[in-house]
Design an enzyme around this catalytic site. Structure first.
Site, PDB file in Angstrom:
ATOM      1  N   GLN A 262       0.828  -1.208   0.000  1.00 15.26           N
ATOM      2  CA  GLN A 262       0.000   0.000   0.000  1.00 15.26           C
ATOM      3  C   GLN A 262       0.860   1.253   0.000  1.00 15.26           C
ATOM      4  OE1 GLN A 262      -2.854  -1.710  -1.021  1.00 15.26           O
ATOM      5  NE2 GLN A 262      -3.612   0.231  -0.264  1.00 15.26           N
ATOM      6  N   GLU A 331      -9.732   1.741   5.109  1.00 12.76           N
ATOM      7  CA  GLU A 331     -10.171   1.417   3.747  1.00 12.76           C
ATOM      8  C   GLU A 331     -10.017  -0.089   3.516  1.00 12.76           C
ATOM      9  OE1 GLU A 331      -8.954   2.635  -0.850  1.00 12.76           O
ATOM     10  OE2 GLU A 331      -7.522   2.929   0.791  1.00 12.76           O
ATOM     11  N   ASP A 365      -7.453  -5.645  -4.896  1.00 11.95           N
ATOM     12  CA  ASP A 365      -7.203  -4.573  -5.852  1.00 11.95           C
ATOM     13  C   ASP A 365      -7.480  -5.012  -7.280  1.00 11.95           C
ATOM     14  OD1 ASP A 365      -6.442  -2.731  -3.951  1.00 11.95           O
ATOM     15  OD2 ASP A 365      -4.295  -3.127  -4.140  1.00 11.95           O
ATOM     16  N   HIS A 424     -54.660  18.010   4.517  1.00  9.83           N
ATOM     17  CA  HIS A 424     -54.219  16.629   4.330  1.00  9.83           C
ATOM     18  C   HIS A 424     -55.365  15.670   4.661  1.00  9.83           C
ATOM     19  CE1 HIS A 424     -50.259  18.371   4.114  1.00  9.83           C
ATOM     20  NE2 HIS A 424     -49.635  17.188   4.103  1.00  9.83           N
TER      21      HIS A 424
END
Length: 438
Positions: A262, A331, A365, A424
């Site tokens: 990473q 993440e 990935d 209403h």
């Protein structure tokens, strides 16, 4: 290299942990000041502004903002067959997963004659941003396009920065991925200017979209923030990050390799090890230093691993490790522990969880079949990664018969009067009393 945060003798709340976990400095609000004039320029001057910014930011004089179809096909024809084979496999796996996760319609009858339904309807048109910069991301083409296709989106536009070394066209591997997916609407435009093009439309070149998705740098994130509301967005993506929960059973070499993988993305990438084993932390550090001797992108990797966004966090045990991971909201979160499945089941904040030593983040990935467009910067506490529902709207349908309406009519009137909205209630009474008051 990695800084160390020792929490072993500290009993901290979730709020306190969120203030301690490592974060980089990413100020989208400052970037907004830069991108706002760009958004205005593209909205007002269209293609002229897109060409100006391509020259200014990319060093390219554009012959075509929209990539010619022949260039897309040529990129496919000249691409390495091993890369194409890998892309085809990625497309197959990602499509299989995303089609399986499209939510079904729901129809129920809450009372006799009172029918409710919810159906998922795709947006008409989406714009998908594929970043350029330090790396090439055909995998982002796959992740964005396949999720939109699985949702049933009829119109898909891809935009990605022009590349000087390819004559102002996007990188050929990105174009080849588009070709494999049947995408013919591709633009050589990057940064905030491409986000403006997608959000507002440009002359007769590009129609405005309904949703913009895809990761980018801080200026892309700022531009997406600015146009949010004009269009929908998936998220304001920040630098990539990985956290790894590891205990005494973890393999230090695997952990080091994954932290390094990473870090090579970006100098601002975050790599965080969460462990209750100090000896493991030392072995991981040793392995990292050795691996860095032969890594290709040494400068950015070293900056990422030594930055404030990366650290080893020492904990008192698995309970505190889980609490730290939830506070961090990674993440990507890897679990290298005993009973990894059970540990993963306890996590409530993560974009994607990679369970066990043979499920590394790089698998996700590219080829796992999951989506790699994931929430960053701790937003996994409340946000999801890109998926088929990112391109779907849930529409509710209500069908009541006369008898079903009459059954609850008085209750509707009572609530309408309680809210001081008598008309209403009168709309109900016009139906339930018709034929009885005349």
């Amino acid at each position: 290299m990695l800084s160390q945060i020792d929490l072993r003798d500290r009993d901290l709340s979730a709020r306190e942990l969120r203030s301690i976990v490592p974060r980089g400095d990413v100020d989208v609000s400052e970037a907004l000041k830069v991108v706002e004039p760009i958004l205005v320029a593209v909205r007002e001057r269209g293609v002229e502004a897109l060409r100006e910014y391509a020259l200014k930011f990319d060093g390219v004089e554009l012959d075509h903002v929209r990539v010619p179809h022949e260039a897309i096909e040529a990129a496919l024809a000249t691409q390495d067959e091993a890369v194409l084979d890998a892309l085809r496999e990625a497309i197959t796996r990602v499509r299989t997963f995303h089609e399986a996760t499209v939510p079904p319609a729901t129809e129920i009858e809450v009372a006799p004659g009172a029918k409710l339904a919810q159906r998922w309807v795709p947006v008409n048109r989406v714009g998908l941003y594929v970043p350029g910069g330090l790396a090439v991301y055909p995998s982002s083409v796959v992740m964005n396009v396949v999720a939109a296709q699985a949702a049933g989106v009829p119109e898909i536009a891809v935009t990605t920065p022009p590349q000087r070394e390819f004559g102002g066209l996007p990188h050929p591997t990105i174009l080849a991925a588009c070709a494999l997916l049947g995408i013919t609407e591709v633009y050589a435009a990057g940064g905030a200017q491409s986000i403006a093009m997608l959000a507002y439309g440009v002359d007769d070149l590009c129609d405005p979209v309904d949703i913009i998705t895809g990761p980018g740098n801080v200026y892309v994130a700022a531009a997406k923030r600015a146009v949010n509301g004009v269009v929908g967005i998936d998220a304001e993506a920040g630098p990539t990050e990985i956290a790894i929960i590891a205990d005494i059973t973890a393999d230090a070499e695997y952990v080091a390799a994954d932290l390094l993988s990473q870090a090579e993305h970006d100098p601002m990438a975050g790599s965080v090890l969460i462990t209750d084993d100090e000896d493991l932390a030392e072995r991981v550090e040793t392995a990292l230093l050795r691996r860095m001797d032969s890594t290709k992108h040494l400068a950015r990797t070293k900056e990422a691993l030594s930055g404030r966004q990366s650290a080893v966090i020492l904990t008192s045990g698995i309970d505190q490790s889980v609490a730290v991971a939830d506070a961090y909201g990674a993440e990507h979160l890897e679990i290298h522990t005993r009973d990894a499945d059970a540990v993963a089941a306890r996590i409530t904040s993560a974009g994607a969880i990679f369970i066990g030593q043979y499920s590394p983040v790089p698998l996700g990935d590219y080829l796992a079949g999951s989506n790699h467009v994931l929430p960053t910067g701790g937003t996994a506490r409340f946000a999801s990664g890109l998926n088929s529902t990112s391109f779907l709207k849930a529409i509710q349908y209500i069908t009541y018969s006369a008898d079903a309406l009459a059954e609850v009519g008085d209750k509707v009137v009572a609530l309408a009067n309680a809210e001081n909205l008598p008309a209403h209630g009168e709309a109900i009474q016009a139906r339930t009393r018709r034929g009885t008051d005349v």
